[in-house]
Design a protein around this motif. Structure first.
Motif, PDB file in Angstrom:
ATOM      1  N   ALA A  14      49.324  35.007  34.090  1.00  0.00           N
ATOM      2  CA  ALA A  14      47.987  35.398  34.540  1.00  0.00           C
ATOM      3  C   ALA A  14      46.944  34.992  33.511  1.00  0.00           C
ATOM      4  O   ALA A  14      45.858  34.506  33.852  1.00  0.00           O
ATOM      5  CB  ALA A  14      47.940  36.895  34.790  1.00  0.00           C
ATOM      6  N   TYR A  15      47.283  35.185  32.250  1.00  0.00           N
ATOM      7  CA  TYR A  15      46.350  34.798  31.194  1.00  0.00           C
ATOM      8  C   TYR A  15      46.056  33.303  31.254  1.00  0.00           C
ATOM      9  O   TYR A  15      44.898  32.885  31.124  1.00  0.00           O
ATOM     10  CB  TYR A  15      46.925  35.143  29.818  1.00  0.00           C
ATOM     11  CG  TYR A  15      46.616  36.544  29.342  1.00  0.00           C
ATOM     12  CD1 TYR A  15      47.617  37.504  29.239  1.00  0.00           C
ATOM     13  CD2 TYR A  15      45.321  36.899  28.960  1.00  0.00           C
ATOM     14  CE1 TYR A  15      47.333  38.791  28.790  1.00  0.00           C
ATOM     15  CE2 TYR A  15      45.033  38.184  28.499  1.00  0.00           C
ATOM     16  CZ  TYR A  15      46.047  39.124  28.419  1.00  0.00           C
ATOM     17  OH  TYR A  15      45.763  40.394  27.965  1.00  0.00           O
ATOM     18  N   GLY A  69      43.915  32.495  34.476  1.00  0.00           N
ATOM     19  CA  GLY A  69      42.544  32.984  34.338  1.00  0.00           C
ATOM     20  C   GLY A  69      41.759  32.179  33.331  1.00  0.00           C
ATOM     21  O   GLY A  69      40.596  31.811  33.573  1.00  0.00           O
ATOM     22  N   ASN A  70      42.399  31.878  32.211  1.00  0.00           N
ATOM     23  CA  ASN A  70      41.708  31.092  31.191  1.00  0.00           C
ATOM     24  C   ASN A  70      41.319  29.719  31.724  1.00  0.00           C
ATOM     25  O   ASN A  70      40.293  29.145  31.333  1.00  0.00           O
ATOM     26  CB  ASN A  70      42.571  30.949  29.940  1.00  0.00           C
ATOM     27  CG  ASN A  70      42.607  32.222  29.107  1.00  0.00           C
ATOM     28  OD1 ASN A  70      41.879  33.170  29.393  1.00  0.00           O
ATOM     29  ND2 ASN A  70      43.463  32.246  28.098  1.00  0.00           N
ATOM     30  N   PHE A  74      47.767  38.212  41.502  1.00  0.00           N
ATOM     31  CA  PHE A  74      46.848  38.995  40.676  1.00  0.00           C
ATOM     32  C   PHE A  74      46.672  40.401  41.231  1.00  0.00           C
ATOM     33  O   PHE A  74      46.549  41.361  40.487  1.00  0.00           O
ATOM     34  CB  PHE A  74      45.491  38.292  40.580  1.00  0.00           C
ATOM     35  CG  PHE A  74      45.493  37.175  39.575  1.00  0.00           C
ATOM     36  CD1 PHE A  74      45.698  35.868  39.967  1.00  0.00           C
ATOM     37  CD2 PHE A  74      45.319  37.451  38.230  1.00  0.00           C
ATOM     38  CE1 PHE A  74      45.728  34.840  39.033  1.00  0.00           C
ATOM     39  CE2 PHE A  74      45.339  36.428  37.287  1.00  0.00           C
ATOM     40  CZ  PHE A  74      45.546  35.115  37.699  1.00  0.00           C
ATOM     41  N   LYS A 117      44.030  45.523  34.242  1.00  0.00           N
ATOM     42  CA  LYS A 117      42.693  45.072  33.857  1.00  0.00           C
ATOM     43  C   LYS A 117      42.541  43.580  34.098  1.00  0.00           C
ATOM     44  O   LYS A 117      41.529  43.119  34.634  1.00  0.00           O
ATOM     45  CB  LYS A 117      42.479  45.402  32.384  1.00  0.00           C
ATOM     46  CG  LYS A 117      41.088  45.135  31.915  1.00  0.00           C
ATOM     47  CD  LYS A 117      40.886  45.764  30.538  1.00  0.00           C
ATOM     48  CE  LYS A 117      39.503  45.442  30.038  1.00  0.00           C
ATOM     49  NZ  LYS A 117      39.218  46.081  28.758  1.00  0.00           N
ATOM     50  N   LEU A 118      43.593  42.832  33.718  1.00  0.00           N
ATOM     51  CA  LEU A 118      43.580  41.388  33.969  1.00  0.00           C
ATOM     52  C   LEU A 118      43.382  41.095  35.445  1.00  0.00           C
ATOM     53  O   LEU A 118      42.579  40.231  35.818  1.00  0.00           O
ATOM     54  CB  LEU A 118      44.931  40.783  33.565  1.00  0.00           C
ATOM     55  CG  LEU A 118      45.123  40.250  32.191  1.00  0.00           C
ATOM     56  CD1 LEU A 118      46.484  39.592  32.116  1.00  0.00           C
ATOM     57  CD2 LEU A 118      44.048  39.252  31.842  1.00  0.00           C
ATOM     58  N   LEU A 167      42.049  42.946  37.719  1.00  0.00           N
ATOM     59  CA  LEU A 167      40.693  43.263  38.157  1.00  0.00           C
ATOM     60  C   LEU A 167      39.702  42.215  37.671  1.00  0.00           C
ATOM     61  O   LEU A 167      38.771  41.828  38.387  1.00  0.00           O
ATOM     62  CB  LEU A 167      40.277  44.641  37.654  1.00  0.00           C
ATOM     63  CG  LEU A 167      40.934  45.830  38.338  1.00  0.00           C
ATOM     64  CD1 LEU A 167      40.525  47.128  37.672  1.00  0.00           C
ATOM     65  CD2 LEU A 167      40.589  45.878  39.811  1.00  0.00           C
ATOM     66  N   GLN A 168      39.898  41.757  36.442  1.00  0.00           N
ATOM     67  CA  GLN A 168      38.983  40.744  35.929  1.00  0.00           C
ATOM     68  C   GLN A 168      39.073  39.460  36.737  1.00  0.00           C
ATOM     69  O   GLN A 168      38.048  38.814  37.002  1.00  0.00           O
ATOM     70  CB  GLN A 168      39.284  40.461  34.449  1.00  0.00           C
ATOM     71  CG  GLN A 168      38.832  41.581  33.536  1.00  0.00           C
ATOM     72  CD  GLN A 168      39.287  41.375  32.098  1.00  0.00           C
ATOM     73  OE1 GLN A 168      40.430  41.034  31.845  1.00  0.00           O
ATOM     74  NE2 GLN A 168      38.387  41.600  31.163  1.00  0.00           N
ATOM     75  N   PHE A 169      40.279  39.108  37.147  1.00  0.00           N
ATOM     76  CA  PHE A 169      40.400  37.901  37.958  1.00  0.00           C
ATOM     77  C   PHE A 169      39.786  38.108  39.343  1.00  0.00           C
ATOM     78  O   PHE A 169      39.130  37.225  39.886  1.00  0.00           O
ATOM     79  CB  PHE A 169      41.869  37.483  38.096  1.00  0.00           C
ATOM     80  CG  PHE A 169      42.032  36.109  38.687  1.00  0.00           C
ATOM     81  CD1 PHE A 169      42.253  35.938  40.042  1.00  0.00           C
ATOM     82  CD2 PHE A 169      41.935  34.986  37.886  1.00  0.00           C
ATOM     83  CE1 PHE A 169      42.388  34.676  40.591  1.00  0.00           C
ATOM     84  CE2 PHE A 169      42.066  33.715  38.422  1.00  0.00           C
ATOM     85  CZ  PHE A 169      42.298  33.556  39.783  1.00  0.00           C
ATOM     86  N   GLU A 194      37.327  39.886  39.974  1.00  0.00           N
ATOM     87  CA  GLU A 194      35.875  39.766  39.809  1.00  0.00           C
ATOM     88  C   GLU A 194      35.456  38.308  39.883  1.00  0.00           C
ATOM     89  O   GLU A 194      34.444  37.967  40.516  1.00  0.00           O
ATOM     90  CB  GLU A 194      35.468  40.387  38.471  1.00  0.00           C
ATOM     91  CG  GLU A 194      33.955  40.581  38.291  1.00  0.00           C
ATOM     92  CD  GLU A 194      33.242  39.346  37.784  1.00  0.00           C
ATOM     93  OE1 GLU A 194      33.871  38.547  37.065  1.00  0.00           O
ATOM     94  OE2 GLU A 194      32.056  39.172  38.130  1.00  0.00           O
ATOM     95  N   MET A 203      35.813  50.132  36.442  1.00  0.00           N
ATOM     96  CA  MET A 203      35.947  48.729  36.829  1.00  0.00           C
ATOM     97  C   MET A 203      36.240  48.612  38.319  1.00  0.00           C
ATOM     98  O   MET A 203      35.575  47.876  39.047  1.00  0.00           O
ATOM     99  CB  MET A 203      37.082  48.062  36.050  1.00  0.00           C
ATOM    100  CG  MET A 203      36.717  47.618  34.656  1.00  0.00           C
ATOM    101  SD  MET A 203      38.157  46.955  33.780  1.00  0.00           S
ATOM    102  CE  MET A 203      38.259  45.324  34.497  1.00  0.00           C
ATOM    103  N   ALA A 204      37.230  49.347  38.759  1.00  0.00           N
ATOM    104  CA  ALA A 204      37.631  49.236  40.163  1.00  0.00           C
ATOM    105  C   ALA A 204      36.503  49.712  41.076  1.00  0.00           C
ATOM    106  O   ALA A 204      36.151  49.043  42.053  1.00  0.00           O
ATOM    107  CB  ALA A 204      38.909  50.039  40.406  1.00  0.00           C
ATOM    108  N   LEU A 231      33.640  47.228  41.288  1.00  0.00           N
ATOM    109  CA  LEU A 231      33.881  46.075  42.146  1.00  0.00           C
ATOM    110  C   LEU A 231      33.789  46.459  43.614  1.00  0.00           C
ATOM    111  O   LEU A 231      33.164  45.749  44.414  1.00  0.00           O
ATOM    112  CB  LEU A 231      35.265  45.479  41.864  1.00  0.00           C
ATOM    113  CG  LEU A 231      35.407  44.696  40.571  1.00  0.00           C
ATOM    114  CD1 LEU A 231      36.827  44.179  40.429  1.00  0.00           C
ATOM    115  CD2 LEU A 231      34.424  43.539  40.528  1.00  0.00           C
TER     116      LEU A 231
END
Lengths: 523, 280
Positions: free
Chosen positions: A412-413, A416-417, A448, A461-462, A464-466, A468, A506-507, A510
């Motif tokens: 995932a990292y 996403g990166n 994800f 968290k990852l 959710l960030q993705f 987003e 966060m959730a 969104l």
């Protein structure tokens, strides 16, 4: 077993027999469970039992089978007796004294190296340490030193208190590492010290204060492969920190870096493995080590590591090589910026080595390769493009959807990166649309969203960030629909009763923003 | 690798994805699996391990590091690994409502839901002024007179976010949204209607409402059912209240098994049926 009842007397006898039998069976089972647990713990310890002589031309090889089922009591009493014998032998100074001592030491050594769980406690209780220390006195015969060091090695391979019991012996063991010692003796002492160092930080500091680093490092420069290997292993235990001082001192010793490079280049897998582990700790701990490497020969080191990664099939070698690469990449941005330049051979080599690891069946390789990739993907735009257009991407997508959890997290990292441009100051980092759209169209979203559901906060968290990124970045406002279709809203709603406030916010944030009042109104 | 900016957009300081390099110290649990593998190989036992031993070893990996602490508020359970956590979660934290199939993570919350959503006796007591709305945090014991004040209590005393909503506003499917929008347009076309309660108007403005307390009909209609209707209106309308002033939160709760399912309290559904019967 018990239900054979024919006539009362024999039935009674049978039941007595079977109860005895059961008790014995039970005891054996419990013993097996205890041994099983100990065995498991022993297996993952960073200490190693010595079962075979370090001397090349020894006739004293593994004699007979391992005493697996030997009654512990018998072993213990034999051990105690042998220690007593040794004490007597030490007080005798007449003819054949040395030979006698050596014989008894050999017997003790055998007791301590054959069984599944050596009778260390019995030996210690009988007072083995003081006598063994005596056996290490300067001027003793090589064979005596060897056997004594061997006994101490195996005593130190067990429980923490048992390892600690070697404290009185340490100065002598260190001394016998010296260049005047017979190579086998030095090697055996190194082994014992490696076990001591493997116990913990406290003992490591004792060893370092007593000056163990320098002689061990010198041993690593030896010509004898097994000596070098043992020394490298012991060093890796000694410098593993968390205090980086030892690692920093080591890299500064004359000849060490050259020896490392030499061994990474030419040595067989087993030796290269232990040397690679030294590099692992050097690169992870010591800023100095990394910067020294960078200043001197880091390209060479990375080339060698990449070469080993590509050429070897040996898991034991691949793990530390991969990790060294990872530590170097993570340790200094210079590596990604100025060494792994897109378009250069070395970069392609590293990338193909990493891809090879992603394809491997070994969990550790997949996970740590993904980690390294994620750090390279945190580099420049060109790096992201390079990785994105390589074989890595479909492999990563597959892993995201099917691999065990810890691998998926690292993948995932990477993904996403790849979708996020290098950060420029504060504010929202911009999205690399082409990458994001392609990955989403190829089905990465469920992966994800799955992470959002996990118990691990960092992964959630990852996820959710993705999400987003998807919600914000997908063209034509497709994001929310796509997320909804994959049950993304569901997954986010799980955070309603989560105890972590950041996750709740966060959730909720969104969902409020993208699935709020206006959601779906303008259809 | 944490938040850089983003306050403007989401207003909640959302930590956007920032691509950053991650470094681990040698003793980090991240490396545990590799370290164990190293030792197993060195001791030449990797091949000798049985499946079971391997599994045990993987569980032992890093010992306490793999321990999962259940994150559900008030649970505190410690599990050995993620698989165990999933089992635990499904066993202890999912309870579903037999009436509307909604899933809740504790039986306590489920029973609160059942009382508040499906129990007309509960609604009757609420209408008569009894404090019936329990605080959701176990052990608190406070009861409030209405949904809104319970929400406020959660925010004030228990630091729940303002956007939190116990009641689910189910997310309608596209079909339902269109249906609602058509009805909305028709309703508006018929002219403004005075309703008994302001709350009704507010709830009508929410695009996801699927049930309106009154069918279109003459203002002056007074029936025996109206008293009940009022109570039911109160119940349903209050249940749709949101504490956030701007955008209402659409968070609902638990794994939704009844997707796109209109959540309508039974008491209200029955009433609706009676009303439509009466109209014929």
């Amino acid at each position: 077993m018990a239900d054979e009842g024919v006539s009362p007397p024999s039935q009674r006898r049978d039941s007595i027999k079977s109860s005895v039998h059961n008790t014995a069976a039970q005891r054996r089972r419990q013993h097996a469970i205890a041994v099983g647990k100990e065995r498991r713990e022993a297996l993952i310890r960073t200490k190693r039992l010595c079962r075979v002589a370090v001397v090349d031309d020894s006739e004293v090889l593994l004699e007979g089978d391992m005493l697996v089922d030997e009654e512990k009591a018998v072993l213990d009493s034999q051990t105690s007796q042998t220690v007593e014998d040794l004490k007597s032998a030490l007080s005798y100074h007449g003819k054949g004294a040395t030979q006698k001592k050596i014989e008894i030491l050999r017997a003790l050594r055998r007791l301590l190296s054959k069984s599944e769980v050596p009778p260390v406690e019995a030996a210690l209780q009988a007072g083995a340490i003081p006598v063994l220390v005596q056996c290490l006195s300067f001027g003793s015969a090589d064979e005596q030193l060897l056997e004594a060091a061997w006994c101490l090695t195996n005593i130190a391979a067990g429980e923490p208190e048992e390892t600690r019991s070697l404290l009185p012996a340490l100065p002598l063991l260190i001394a016998h590492l010296g260049e005047k010692s017979s190579v086998s003796v030095a090697e055996q002492c190194a082994w014992a010290l490696g076990n001591v160092a493997g116990e913990g930080e406290e003992l490591r500091n004792v060893l370092l204060s007593q000056g163990a680093l320098l002689p061990l490092a010198r041993l690593m420069l030896s010509n004898k492969a097994s000596t070098t290997r043992t020394a490298a292993w012991a060093l890796s235990n000694l410098i593993k920190g968390p205090d980086p001082k030892a690692a920093t001192s080591l890299i500064r010793i004359d000849g060490v870096l050259d020896a490392i490079i030499r061994h990474l280049k030419k040595s067989d897998d087993e030796l290269a493995t232990e040397v690679a582990w030294v590099v692992v700790y050097l690169s992870a701990l010591s800023e100095t080590a990394v910067s020294l490497l960078v200043k001197s020969d880091v390209i060479h080191v990375i080339q060698l590591l990449a070469g080993r990664l590509a050429a070897s099939e040996s898991l034991q070698l691949l793990i530390p090589v991969l990790r060294s690469l990872g530590n170097l990449v993570a340790g200094d941005s210079y590596i990604t910026d100025a060494v792994l330049i897109v378009g250069h051979d070395i970069t392609d080599q590293v990338l193909s080595g990493l891809v090879k690891c992603l394809k491997s069946e070994h969990r550790v390789l997949k996970k740590e390769a993904a980690w390294v990739l994620s750090n390279i993907a945190a580099g420049s735009f060109e790096h992201k493009e390079l990785i994105f257009s390589s074989e890595a991407t479909p492999l990563l997508m597959h892993l995201l959807l099917s691999a065990p959890f810890d691998i998926r997290k690292e993948v995932a990292y990477v993904l996403g990166n790849l979708c996020v441009a290098p950060a420029k100051g504060a504010g929202q980092p911009s999205i690399i649309l082409r990458h994001l759209v392609t990955l989403v169209n190829h089905g990465c979203l469920p992966g994800f969203i799955n992470l959002v559901r996990s118990a691990d906060i960092e992964s959630a968290k990852l996820g959710l960030q993705f999400l987003e990124l998807v919600l914000r970045g997908m063209p034509n406002g497709e994001g929310p629909k796509l997320v909804e279709r994959e049950d993304g809203i569901d997954a986010m709603e799980r955070f309603q009763f989560h105890e972590n406030e950041e996750m709740r916010n966060m959730a909720n944030g969104l969902v409020d923003k993208y699935f709020g009042e206006d959601y779906g109104v303008d259809e | 690798m944490e938040a850089v900016g983003g306050e403007e957009e989401l207003g909640l300081g959302f930590p956007f994805w920032v691509a950053a390099c991650r470094r681990f110290k040698p003793g980090d649990p991240f490396f545990a699996a590799g370290d164990i593998e190293r030792e197993l190989i060195a001791k030449h036992v990797a091949l000798d391990l049985t499946e079971d031993e391997r599994y045990q070893l993987q569980k032992m990996e890093g010992g306490g590091i793999n321990t999962v602490l259940c994150p559900i508020v008030g649970c505190g359970a410690q599990l050995n690994c993620l698989e165990d956590f999933e089992d635990h979660y499904h066993a202890r934290h999912t309870a579903s409502c037999s009436v509307c199939s909604r899933v809740y993570p504790t039986s306590r919350l489920l029973s609160i839901h059942v009382s508040e959503a499906h129990d007309s006796f509960f609604q009757a007591k609420v209408a008569r002024g009894f404090p019936m709305y329990e605080c959701l945090v176990e052990g608190c014991g406070v009861k409030l007179k209405c949904y809104k004040s319970r929400q406020q209590h959660l925010v004030d005393k228990h630091k729940f976010p303002r956007s939190f909503e116990f009641y689910r506003k189910a997310h309608p499917s596209k079909h339902q949204r269109q249906k609602y929008q058509r009805r909305q347009a028709a309703y508006r076309w018929e002219g403004t209607k005075e309703t008994h309660m302001d709350v009704d108007r507010n709830t009508l403005k929410q695009p996801r409402q699927k049930y309106r307390p009154k069918q279109a009909g003459p203002e002056s209609e007074e029936t025996n059912m109206e008293v009940e209707e009022k109570i039911d209106n109160l119940a349903s309308a209050v249940s749709k209240l949101s504490t956030s002033d701007s955008t209402p939160s659409s968070i609902s709760f638990g794994h939704r098994h009844a997707r796109g399912f209109a959540f309508v309290p039974r008491s209200i559904r029955q009433n609706q049926k009676q009303q439509s019967d009466a109209k014929r």
